[in-house]
Design a protein around this motif. Structure first.
Motif, PDB file in Angstrom:
ATOM      1  N   SER A  34      -4.800  -8.161  30.918  1.00 27.05           N
ATOM      2  CA  SER A  34      -4.590  -9.370  31.668  1.00 27.05           C
ATOM      3  C   SER A  34      -5.230 -10.546  30.777  1.00 27.05           C
ATOM      4  O   SER A  34      -5.883 -10.269  29.744  1.00 27.05           O
ATOM      5  CB  SER A  34      -5.517  -9.262  32.875  1.00 27.05           C
ATOM      6  OG  SER A  34      -6.820  -9.235  32.632  1.00 27.05           O
ATOM      7  N   VAL A  35      -4.825 -11.849  30.910  1.00 32.20           N
ATOM      8  CA  VAL A  35      -5.025 -12.838  30.244  1.00 32.20           C
ATOM      9  C   VAL A  35      -6.696 -12.992  30.450  1.00 32.20           C
ATOM     10  O   VAL A  35      -7.303 -13.205  29.276  1.00 32.20           O
ATOM     11  CB  VAL A  35      -4.661 -14.210  30.779  1.00 32.20           C
ATOM     12  CG1 VAL A  35      -5.164 -15.347  29.858  1.00 32.20           C
ATOM     13  CG2 VAL A  35      -3.118 -14.101  30.595  1.00 32.20           C
ATOM     14  N   SER A  36      -7.306 -12.939  31.597  1.00 32.01           N
ATOM     15  CA  SER A  36      -8.952 -12.865  31.739  1.00 32.01           C
ATOM     16  C   SER A  36      -9.476 -11.877  30.929  1.00 32.01           C
ATOM     17  O   SER A  36     -10.563 -12.089  30.119  1.00 32.01           O
ATOM     18  CB  SER A  36      -9.126 -12.976  33.002  1.00 32.01           C
ATOM     19  OG  SER A  36      -8.772 -11.597  33.469  1.00 32.01           O
ATOM     20  N   VAL A  46     -12.324 -18.466  29.113  1.00 34.27           N
ATOM     21  CA  VAL A  46     -11.212 -18.133  30.005  1.00 34.27           C
ATOM     22  C   VAL A  46     -10.195 -19.313  30.275  1.00 34.27           C
ATOM     23  O   VAL A  46      -9.014 -19.110  30.193  1.00 34.27           O
ATOM     24  CB  VAL A  46     -11.696 -17.604  31.679  1.00 34.27           C
ATOM     25  CG1 VAL A  46     -10.639 -17.314  32.377  1.00 34.27           C
ATOM     26  CG2 VAL A  46     -12.580 -16.280  31.185  1.00 34.27           C
ATOM     27  N   GLY A  47     -10.617 -20.278  30.556  1.00 34.38           N
ATOM     28  CA  GLY A  47      -9.825 -21.405  30.660  1.00 34.38           C
ATOM     29  C   GLY A  47      -9.038 -21.774  29.406  1.00 34.38           C
ATOM     30  O   GLY A  47      -7.864 -22.430  29.662  1.00 34.38           O
ATOM     31  N   TYR A  50      -6.186 -19.403  29.498  1.00 32.88           N
ATOM     32  CA  TYR A  50      -5.073 -19.558  30.299  1.00 32.88           C
ATOM     33  C   TYR A  50      -4.200 -21.055  29.969  1.00 32.88           C
ATOM     34  O   TYR A  50      -3.176 -21.030  30.503  1.00 32.88           O
ATOM     35  CB  TYR A  50      -5.690 -19.873  31.767  1.00 32.88           C
ATOM     36  CG  TYR A  50      -5.729 -18.319  32.520  1.00 32.88           C
ATOM     37  CD1 TYR A  50      -4.608 -17.930  33.194  1.00 32.88           C
ATOM     38  CD2 TYR A  50      -7.056 -17.666  32.730  1.00 32.88           C
ATOM     39  CE1 TYR A  50      -4.756 -16.694  33.647  1.00 32.88           C
ATOM     40  CE2 TYR A  50      -7.167 -16.585  33.271  1.00 32.88           C
ATOM     41  CZ  TYR A  50      -5.999 -15.930  33.844  1.00 32.88           C
ATOM     42  OH  TYR A  50      -5.997 -14.582  34.433  1.00 32.88           O
ATOM     43  N   ARG A  51      -5.050 -21.838  29.185  1.00 36.21           N
ATOM     44  CA  ARG A  51      -4.189 -22.961  28.716  1.00 36.21           C
ATOM     45  C   ARG A  51      -3.075 -22.638  28.080  1.00 36.21           C
ATOM     46  O   ARG A  51      -1.745 -23.146  27.826  1.00 36.21           O
ATOM     47  CB  ARG A  51      -5.085 -23.967  28.087  1.00 36.21           C
ATOM     48  CG  ARG A  51      -5.891 -24.886  29.300  1.00 36.21           C
ATOM     49  CD  ARG A  51      -6.321 -26.003  28.328  1.00 36.21           C
ATOM     50  NE  ARG A  51      -7.208 -25.735  27.741  1.00 36.21           N
ATOM     51  CZ  ARG A  51      -8.787 -25.550  27.901  1.00 36.21           C
ATOM     52  NH1 ARG A  51      -9.029 -25.713  29.107  1.00 36.21           N
ATOM     53  NH2 ARG A  51      -9.574 -25.409  26.725  1.00 36.21           N
ATOM     54  N   PRO A  54      -0.480 -19.199  30.622  1.00 28.57           N
ATOM     55  CA  PRO A  54      -0.764 -19.570  32.178  1.00 28.57           C
ATOM     56  C   PRO A  54      -0.810 -18.381  33.055  1.00 28.57           C
ATOM     57  O   PRO A  54      -1.404 -18.437  33.950  1.00 28.57           O
ATOM     58  CB  PRO A  54      -0.002 -20.803  32.415  1.00 28.57           C
ATOM     59  CG  PRO A  54       1.123 -20.427  31.367  1.00 28.57           C
ATOM     60  CD  PRO A  54       0.342 -20.181  30.037  1.00 28.57           C
ATOM     61  N   ASN A  55      -0.051 -17.167  32.633  1.00 29.63           N
ATOM     62  CA  ASN A  55       0.159 -16.041  33.289  1.00 29.63           C
ATOM     63  C   ASN A  55       0.610 -14.940  32.412  1.00 29.63           C
ATOM     64  O   ASN A  55       0.673 -15.055  31.311  1.00 29.63           O
ATOM     65  CB  ASN A  55       1.451 -16.297  34.337  1.00 29.63           C
ATOM     66  CG  ASN A  55       2.585 -16.962  33.562  1.00 29.63           C
ATOM     67  OD1 ASN A  55       3.242 -16.261  32.613  1.00 29.63           O
ATOM     68  ND2 ASN A  55       3.175 -17.704  34.243  1.00 29.63           N
ATOM     69  N   HIS A  56       0.430 -13.825  33.100  1.00 27.51           N
ATOM     70  CA  HIS A  56       0.947 -12.536  32.208  1.00 27.51           C
ATOM     71  C   HIS A  56       2.117 -12.552  31.682  1.00 27.51           C
ATOM     72  O   HIS A  56       2.200 -12.130  30.394  1.00 27.51           O
ATOM     73  CB  HIS A  56       0.844 -11.367  33.334  1.00 27.51           C
ATOM     74  CG  HIS A  56       0.936  -9.906  32.557  1.00 27.51           C
ATOM     75  ND1 HIS A  56       2.007  -9.297  32.852  1.00 27.51           N
ATOM     76  CD2 HIS A  56      -0.074  -9.353  31.906  1.00 27.51           C
ATOM     77  CE1 HIS A  56       1.959  -8.137  32.091  1.00 27.51           C
ATOM     78  NE2 HIS A  56       0.656  -8.225  31.423  1.00 27.51           N
TER      79      HIS A  56
END
Length: 218
Positions: A34-36, A46-47, A50-51, A54-56
């Motif tokens: 996962s991204v996190s 984490v931010g 996700y930048r 933005p998704n898997h």
């Protein structure tokens, strides 16, 4: 019109750091990510993660694109000024080592196929590869019944024994790739082989161990 700003150097570095960390994780467990989780493993916020992803799906697509680009660049770098057969043999040997050096690539390929089975940027290499195979057959060096799939499957089969080979392991992979490719020859010629330097304990470790310790992600 205002030109779009180029990505900042630190932003590019963070993206590369995330991608490197993802391949390390996938190579150690051959599963999803996962991204996190990736953010925590790479030390990137984490931010920020996700930048970039933005998704898997965005993460998997970026990993897939990196793998394709790296494979293409390394294969192009070993093109030899010789016969079509020499180039095919080098493709199998170098390709085997590329797959072995990046043990997470098979997981990325499976994940990408689950998300978008029609996504195949490597198709651009199909026509030149087919032309090279035809040229090797025209030379009388390659068997007429060998296909591109035969050569590519050989690369992934041989490169999947163990991740990140070192020392005599790399010599062993080069040696076996040349022996296998010699079985595809039409003219009966034999390749020069690297010396067989792997003793029984080293061979046991090569066949049984987990992937070697990955390089540290700074």
């Amino acid at each position: 019109m205002t030109n779009a700003r180029r990505p900042r150097r630190d932003a590019i570095a963070n993206r590369e750091r995330l991608i490197d960390a993802a391949f390390v994780l996938l190579g150690s467990r051959d599963a999803d990510i996962s991204v996190s989780e990736l953010a925590a493993a790479s030390g990137v916020g984490v931010g920020t993660a996700y930048r970039h992803f933005p998704n898997h799906e965005a993460l998997v697509r970026a990993l897939y694109d990196r793998a394709v680009d790296e494979f293409a660049s390394r294969i192009e770098s070993v093109a030899v000024a010789g016969s079509a057969w020499d180039q095919l043999a080098k493709f199998v040997e170098e390709g085997t080592l590329i797959v072995a050096d990046t043990p997470g690539v098979r997981a990325v390929m499976r994940l990408m196929y689950d998300l978008d089975p029609d996504y195949a940027p490597a198709r651009r290499a199909v026509a030149p590869f087919d032309q090279l195979i035809s040229a090797a057959k025209a030379e009388g060096a390659l068997r007429d019944d060998i296909t591109a799939a035969d050569l590519t499957l050989t690369v992934f089969s041989l490169g999947s024994f163990v991740g990140r080979p070192v020392g005599p392991e790399r010599e062993a992979l080069s040696r076996i790739s040349r022996l296998v490719v010699d079985g595809m020859r039409a003219d009966g010629a034999k390749s020069d082989l690297p010396p067989a330097q792997m003793d029984q304990p080293a061979f046991h470790a090569f066949m049984h161990r987990s992937n070697a310790a990955p390089p540290q992600v700074d």
